[in-house]
Design a protein around this motif. Structure first.
Motif, PDB file in Angstrom:
ATOM      1  N   LEU A 130       9.926  -2.947 -11.306  1.00  0.00           N
ATOM      2  CA  LEU A 130       9.849  -2.464  -9.927  1.00  0.00           C
ATOM      3  C   LEU A 130       9.607  -0.958  -9.835  1.00  0.00           C
ATOM      4  N   PRO A 150      18.119 -11.814 -13.182  1.00  0.00           N
ATOM      5  CA  PRO A 150      17.419 -10.573 -13.541  1.00  0.00           C
ATOM      6  C   PRO A 150      18.246  -9.311 -13.319  1.00  0.00           C
ATOM      7  N   ASP A 151      19.246  -9.366 -12.436  1.00  0.00           N
ATOM      8  CA  ASP A 151      20.062  -8.185 -12.195  1.00  0.00           C
ATOM      9  C   ASP A 151      20.925  -7.822 -13.398  1.00  0.00           C
ATOM     10  N   SER A 161      14.801  -1.743 -13.016  1.00  0.00           N
ATOM     11  CA  SER A 161      15.011  -3.106 -12.519  1.00  0.00           C
ATOM     12  C   SER A 161      13.671  -3.834 -12.476  1.00  0.00           C
ATOM     13  N   TYR A 162      13.747  -5.156 -12.492  1.00  0.00           N
ATOM     14  CA  TYR A 162      12.518  -5.929 -12.375  1.00  0.00           C
ATOM     15  C   TYR A 162      12.735  -7.105 -11.446  1.00  0.00           C
ATOM     16  N   GLU A 163      11.622  -7.682 -11.012  1.00  0.00           N
ATOM     17  CA  GLU A 163      11.676  -8.892 -10.199  1.00  0.00           C
ATOM     18  C   GLU A 163      11.052 -10.025 -10.987  1.00  0.00           C
ATOM     19  N   THR A 172       9.603 -14.513  -5.115  1.00  0.00           N
ATOM     20  CA  THR A 172      10.179 -13.550  -6.057  1.00  0.00           C
ATOM     21  C   THR A 172      11.672 -13.389  -5.790  1.00  0.00           C
ATOM     22  N   TRP A 173      12.390 -12.891  -6.811  1.00  0.00           N
ATOM     23  CA  TRP A 173      13.820 -12.600  -6.673  1.00  0.00           C
ATOM     24  C   TRP A 173      14.205 -11.538  -7.690  1.00  0.00           C
ATOM     25  N   THR A 174      15.339 -10.886  -7.388  1.00  0.00           N
ATOM     26  CA  THR A 174      15.853  -9.826  -8.268  1.00  0.00           C
ATOM     27  C   THR A 174      17.311 -10.063  -8.656  1.00  0.00           C
ATOM     28  N   THR A 175      17.884 -11.150  -8.163  1.00  0.00           N
ATOM     29  CA  THR A 175      19.302 -11.447  -8.439  1.00  0.00           C
ATOM     30  C   THR A 175      19.465 -12.924  -8.790  1.00  0.00           C
TER      31      THR A 175
END
Length: 190
Positions: A130, A150-151, A161-163, A172-175
């Motif tokens: 990101l 991914p968190d 951080s990445y998605e 998409t998601w980041t958690t």
């Protein structure tokens, strides 16, 4: 259980690979004990076109070839995979270990065996950094821990951080919660 078509294709893959192995061993004086070498076909592999497994207890190397790679590649490219795995078999039989170090690279180059193979299956997920200045991304075929949470992980290049993107849907998601939400929202399309 496999059907006759799968069985026939596996037989074809193994027959062609064994013939090619005999030719390579003879033409390049590669000291692989073909009698002590086992062969198998994977119908599940999506990332690796081939693998060579070593059983130190029985001193047996097993070359596993991916059916999907065989279906995706032309024979010359697939034959390169066979040669790549033969180099691993040689290292295992001669040294009890194998990797992609200088010994491997030297022997693989002599056999015109690729160090890496081209992708033969589309990934199910793509991880993307990101951070605006970072272009790191990674492809995944399975919902591994970095895909599901991914968190708890960081970009492989800059540590940001990445998605994660579900390729088929574009979600998409980041958690971890985002993963669960995407999976629930897609339901049967997952």
């Amino acid at each position: 259980m496999t059907d006759d078509a799968d069985h026939t294709l596996a037989d074809e893959i193994l027959a062609r690979a064994r013939i090619h192995a005999r030719e390579v061993v003879a033409e390049h004086d590669l000291p692989v004990d073909l009698e002590a070498l086992e062969w198998a076909v994977s119908t599940r592999a999506k990332r690796r076109a081939g693998a060579c497994r070593w059983d130190a207890e029985t001193e047996t190397a097993t070359i596993v070839l991916a059916r999907r790679a065989y279906e995706a590649y032309e024979w010359p490219a697939f034959a390169g995979i066979v040669r790549h795995e033969l180099v691993h078999a040689w290292e295992f039989q001669a040294f009890g270990e194998s990797g992609h170090g200088s010994r491997f690279r030297e022997r693989a180059a002599a056999l015109e065996a690729p160090r890496h193979c081209e992708e033969f299956a589309d990934p199910r997920y793509v991880l993307r950094c990101l951070e605006p200045e970072c272009d790191w991304h990674a492809k995944r075929h399975r919902a591994s821990k970095p895909v599901k949470s991914p968190d708890g992980y960081r970009c492989g290049a800059c540590g940001g951080s990445y998605e994660v993107e579900h390729v088929d849907s574009g979600r998409t998601w980041t958690t971890a919660g985002g993963y669960g939400g995407a999976k629930a929202a897609l339901s049967e399309e997952w």
